[in-house]
Design a protein around this motif. Structure first.
Motif, mmCIF file in Angstrom:
data_model
loop_
_atom_site.group_PDB
_atom_site.id
_atom_site.type_symbol
_atom_site.label_atom_id
_atom_site.label_comp_id
_atom_site.label_asym_id
_atom_site.label_seq_id
_atom_site.Cartn_x
_atom_site.Cartn_y
_atom_site.Cartn_z
ATOM 1 N N GLU A 60 0.825 -1.205 0.000
ATOM 2 C CA GLU A 60 0.000 0.000 0.000
ATOM 3 C C GLU A 60 0.858 1.253 0.000
ATOM 4 O OE1 GLU A 60 -3.249 2.669 0.383
ATOM 5 O OE2 GLU A 60 -3.237 0.525 -0.145
ATOM 6 N N LEU A 61 2.009 1.183 0.674
ATOM 7 C CA LEU A 61 2.886 2.351 0.776
ATOM 8 C C LEU A 61 4.037 2.314 -0.226
ATOM 9 C CD1 LEU A 61 2.993 2.868 4.632
ATOM 10 C CD2 LEU A 61 1.577 4.012 2.941
ATOM 11 N N GLY A 62 3.972 1.404 -1.194
ATOM 12 C CA GLY A 62 4.933 1.400 -2.290
ATOM 13 C C GLY A 62 6.272 0.793 -1.990
ATOM 14 N N VAL A 63 6.354 -0.037 -0.954
ATOM 15 C CA VAL A 63 7.607 -0.723 -0.656
ATOM 16 C C VAL A 63 7.723 -1.932 -1.576
ATOM 17 C CG1 VAL A 63 8.975 -1.896 1.107
ATOM 18 C CG2 VAL A 63 7.508 0.028 1.743
ATOM 19 N N GLU A 64 8.768 -1.978 -2.352
ATOM 20 C CA GLU A 64 8.904 -3.031 -3.367
ATOM 21 C C GLU A 64 9.261 -4.370 -2.741
ATOM 22 O OE1 GLU A 64 11.584 -4.063 -7.358
ATOM 23 O OE2 GLU A 64 11.705 -2.083 -6.401
ATOM 24 N N PRO A 65 8.454 -5.406 -2.976
ATOM 25 C CA PRO A 65 8.757 -6.736 -2.434
ATOM 26 C C PRO A 65 10.137 -7.204 -2.880
ATOM 27 C CG PRO A 65 6.539 -6.682 -3.325
ATOM 28 C CD PRO A 65 7.195 -5.389 -3.742
ATOM 29 N N GLY A 66 10.904 -7.784 -1.961
ATOM 30 C CA GLY A 66 12.227 -8.300 -2.290
ATOM 31 C C GLY A 66 13.333 -7.267 -2.244
ATOM 32 N N SER A 67 12.972 -5.995 -2.076
ATOM 33 C CA SER A 67 13.988 -4.942 -2.026
ATOM 34 C C SER A 67 14.667 -4.925 -0.655
ATOM 35 C CB SER A 67 13.349 -3.582 -2.292
ATOM 36 O OG SER A 67 12.484 -3.222 -1.216
ATOM 37 N N PRO A 68 15.873 -4.354 -0.564
ATOM 38 C CA PRO A 68 16.531 -4.229 0.744
ATOM 39 C C PRO A 68 15.665 -3.468 1.752
ATOM 40 C CG PRO A 68 18.108 -3.813 -1.013
ATOM 41 C CD PRO A 68 16.758 -3.904 -1.664
ATOM 42 N N ASP A 69 14.947 -2.454 1.280
ATOM 43 C CA ASP A 69 14.072 -1.684 2.164
ATOM 44 C C ASP A 69 12.970 -2.573 2.741
ATOM 45 O OD1 ASP A 69 12.991 0.646 3.430
ATOM 46 O OD2 ASP A 69 11.541 0.833 1.797
ATOM 47 N N HIS A 70 12.402 -3.402 1.888
ATOM 48 C CA HIS A 70 11.351 -4.316 2.332
ATOM 49 C C HIS A 70 11.904 -5.291 3.368
ATOM 50 C CE1 HIS A 70 8.553 -7.723 2.185
ATOM 51 N NE2 HIS A 70 7.643 -6.866 1.744
ATOM 52 N N THR A 71 13.090 -5.843 3.099
ATOM 53 C CA THR A 71 13.708 -6.789 4.024
ATOM 54 C C THR A 71 13.982 -6.145 5.376
ATOM 55 O OG1 THR A 71 14.738 -8.000 2.202
ATOM 56 C CG2 THR A 71 15.706 -8.288 4.391
ATOM 57 N N ASP A 72 14.517 -4.916 5.345
ATOM 58 C CA ASP A 72 14.820 -4.209 6.589
ATOM 59 C C ASP A 72 13.548 -3.944 7.399
ATOM 60 O OD1 ASP A 72 17.479 -4.174 5.939
ATOM 61 O OD2 ASP A 72 17.492 -2.087 5.247
ATOM 62 N N LYS A 73 12.505 -3.532 6.711
ATOM 63 C CA LYS A 73 11.250 -3.238 7.406
ATOM 64 C C LYS A 73 10.621 -4.503 7.988
ATOM 65 C CE LYS A 73 9.802 1.138 5.280
ATOM 66 N NZ LYS A 73 11.142 1.624 4.957
ATOM 67 N N LEU A 74 10.671 -5.592 7.246
ATOM 68 C CA LEU A 74 10.123 -6.846 7.744
ATOM 69 C C LEU A 74 10.912 -7.344 8.955
ATOM 70 C CD1 LEU A 74 8.094 -9.137 7.518
ATOM 71 C CD2 LEU A 74 9.577 -10.213 5.808
ATOM 72 N N ASP A 75 12.228 -7.174 8.905
ATOM 73 C CA ASP A 75 13.062 -7.554 10.052
ATOM 74 C C ASP A 75 12.663 -6.754 11.294
ATOM 75 O OD1 ASP A 75 14.488 -9.413 8.608
ATOM 76 O OD2 ASP A 75 16.212 -8.109 8.235
ATOM 77 N N TYR A 76 12.349 -5.481 11.096
ATOM 78 C CA TYR A 76 11.945 -4.640 12.228
ATOM 79 C C TYR A 76 10.601 -5.103 12.778
ATOM 80 C CZ TYR A 76 11.011 -0.584 15.122
ATOM 81 O OH TYR A 76 10.727 0.239 16.197
ATOM 82 N N VAL A 77 9.682 -5.454 11.893
ATOM 83 C CA VAL A 77 8.381 -5.965 12.324
ATOM 84 C C VAL A 77 8.567 -7.216 13.179
ATOM 85 C CG1 VAL A 77 6.241 -7.050 11.522
ATOM 86 C CG2 VAL A 77 7.071 -4.960 10.432
ATOM 87 N N ARG A 78 9.441 -8.109 12.748
ATOM 88 C CA ARG A 78 9.696 -9.333 13.505
ATOM 89 C C ARG A 78 10.310 -9.028 14.868
ATOM 90 N NH1 ARG A 78 12.294 -12.110 8.162
ATOM 91 N NH2 ARG A 78 10.388 -13.116 7.341
ATOM 92 N N PHE B 239 7.901 4.427 8.815
ATOM 93 C CA PHE B 239 7.595 5.334 7.707
ATOM 94 C C PHE B 239 7.741 6.814 8.038
ATOM 95 C CE2 PHE B 239 5.483 1.339 6.672
ATOM 96 C CZ PHE B 239 6.004 1.121 5.395
ATOM 97 N N GLY B 240 8.019 7.126 9.291
ATOM 98 C CA GLY B 240 8.466 8.476 9.623
ATOM 99 C C GLY B 240 7.403 9.523 9.859
ATOM 100 N N THR B 241 6.378 9.577 9.020
ATOM 101 C CA THR B 241 5.358 10.615 9.185
ATOM 102 C C THR B 241 4.067 10.001 9.711
ATOM 103 O OG1 THR B 241 4.341 10.445 6.999
ATOM 104 C CG2 THR B 241 6.336 11.807 7.189
ATOM 105 N N GLU B 242 3.275 10.823 10.380
ATOM 106 C CA GLU B 242 2.030 10.330 10.945
ATOM 107 C C GLU B 242 1.061 9.898 9.849
ATOM 108 O OE1 GLU B 242 -0.381 9.262 14.208
ATOM 109 O OE2 GLU B 242 1.741 9.773 14.040
ATOM 110 N N GLU B 243 1.046 10.647 8.758
ATOM 111 C CA GLU B 243 0.128 10.320 7.663
ATOM 112 C C GLU B 243 0.447 8.948 7.073
ATOM 113 O OE1 GLU B 243 -1.311 9.808 3.668
ATOM 114 O OE2 GLU B 243 0.785 10.312 4.059
ATOM 115 N N LEU B 244 1.731 8.689 6.814
ATOM 116 C CA LEU B 244 2.132 7.397 6.267
ATOM 117 C C LEU B 244 1.913 6.278 7.284
ATOM 118 C CD1 LEU B 244 5.408 8.241 4.320
ATOM 119 C CD2 LEU B 244 3.165 7.682 3.362
ATOM 120 N N ALA B 245 2.205 6.569 8.544
ATOM 121 C CA ALA B 245 2.027 5.563 9.591
ATOM 122 C C ALA B 245 0.562 5.145 9.680
ATOM 123 C CB ALA B 245 2.506 6.100 10.933
ATOM 124 N N ARG B 246 -0.332 6.119 9.630
ATOM 125 C CA ARG B 246 -1.757 5.808 9.735
ATOM 126 C C ARG B 246 -2.250 5.045 8.503
ATOM 127 N NH1 ARG B 246 -4.267 7.599 14.046
ATOM 128 N NH2 ARG B 246 -3.256 9.188 15.337
#
Length: 246
Positions: free
Chosen positions: A50-68, A83-90
Motif C-alpha cells: 500500500e505504501l509502495g515498498v517493493e517486495p524483495g527490495s533491501p528496504d522491504h527486508t529491513d522493514k520486515l526484520d523490524y516488524v519481527r 515510515f516516519g510521518t504520521e500520515e504514512l504511519a496511519r
C-alpha cells in the motif's frame, strides 16, 4: 523438558514466592493465546505494498526484520518508526489492520492448543483474566468473534484503551489492574506473553509474576533477557504454575 522447571530468580520479585496469591492474570493474544500462523507478516506485506515498498527490495527486508523484532509492540508505533510521518504511519496501519481482519475472516485464526482451557482453569481458580493486544480494537474484536471468545474473559484491552501507549510500556497491564480491581497490589498480578515487549511491559508494571511462552515470536534467551522469571512451553502450563505445582 518441562520449561516450568527452568526458573531463574530475578531482581523484579518475579519468583515462586506467593504465586498462589496471584489474583489478576494479563495475557497477550497473538502468539500467546492465539496462534499467529504468520498472519502478522502477511498483513505487513499488504501494508508495505500500500505504501509502495517493493517486495524483495533491501528496504522491504529491513522493514520486515523490524516488524519481527518488535512483535508485541503497538502496531501504529511500529509504522511510525518504519515510515516516519504520521500520515504514512496511519495509512500503513490501516492497511495492516484491514488485511489482518480479512485473514481472520477467512478462518485463519485459531487458539493456541490448550489456551481456552487454561483461561477457564485460571478463572475457576478464582483469578481474573484480561486479554491484551497490540492490534487496534476492530482487529481485536474480529479475533475474539472468530474464536467465540467474547464472553471468555471480563475485560479485553488494546493500546487505545490505555491512553494509546502499547507495549513495552506498562499501561495496558496497569489499566487492567485499575479497571478490574481484582488485586490490591501489582505484585498480585501476572503478565504473560510471547515477546520481549510483553515481558518488559510486565516488569515495568511491577507484576509479581512475569512469564514468557514459547508459542510465538521470541525464544527463551530473548524472553529471559527482558526479565521473564519463567519461560513456559505454552500458556497451557500457566494454571499449574500458579497453583504452585510448577
Amino acid at each position: 523438558m518441562n520449561h516450568t522447571d527452568r526458573t531463574n530468580h530475578t531482581p523484579h520479585g518475579n519468583d515462586m514466592t506467593g504465586l498462589t496469591d496471584i489474583r489478576l492474570v494479563v495475557l497477550d493474544m497473538a502468539g500467546t493465546t492465539v496462534a499467529d500462523g504468520g498472519l502478522v507478516e502477511r498483513a505487513f506485506e499488504a501494508a508495505a505494498a500500500e505504501l509502495g515498498v517493493e517486495p524483495g527490495s533491501p528496504d522491504h527486508t529491513d522493514k520486515l526484520d523490524y516488524v519481527r523484532a518488535t512483535m508485541g509492540e503497538s502496531k501504529i508505533s511500529v509504522f511510525r518508526h518504519l515510515f516516519g510521518t504520521e500520515e504514512l504511519a496511519r495509512r500503513g496501519n490501516a492497511a495492516f489492520e484491514k488485511a489482518y481482519g480479512e485473514l481472520v475472516g477467512e478462518g485463519l485464526t485459531e487458539p493456541v492448543p490448550g489456551a481456552r482451557e487454561a483461561i477457564e482453569e485460571l478463572r475457576e481458580d478464582g483469578r481474573t483474566v484480561v486479554l491484551t493486544t497490540g492490534f487496534a480494537r476492530v482487529t481485536q474484536d474480529a479475533i475474539l468473534d472468530a474464536l467465540g471468545w467474547r464472553d471468555l474473559v471480563p475485560l479485553t484491552l488494546c493500546p487505545a484503551d490505555a491512553g494509546g501507549r502499547g507495549r513495552p510500556f506498562p499501561d495496558m497491564a496497569l489499566e487492567a489492574f485499575v479497571r478490574t480491581k481484582a488485586a490490591e497490589d501489582v505484585r498480585q498480578m501476572a503478565v504473560v506473553g510471547d515477546t520481549s515487549y510483553d515481558v518488559l511491559s510486565g516488569v515495568r508494571a511491577g507484576a509479581g509474576l512475569v512469564a514468557g511462552v514459547l508459542t510465538g515470536a521470541h525464544g527463551e534467551d530473548a524472553l529471559r533477557a527482558s526479565g521473564a522469571g519463567h519461560v513456559l512451553a505454552s500458556v497451557a502450563e500457566l494454571p499449574a504454575l500458579l497453583r504452585g505445582v510448577g
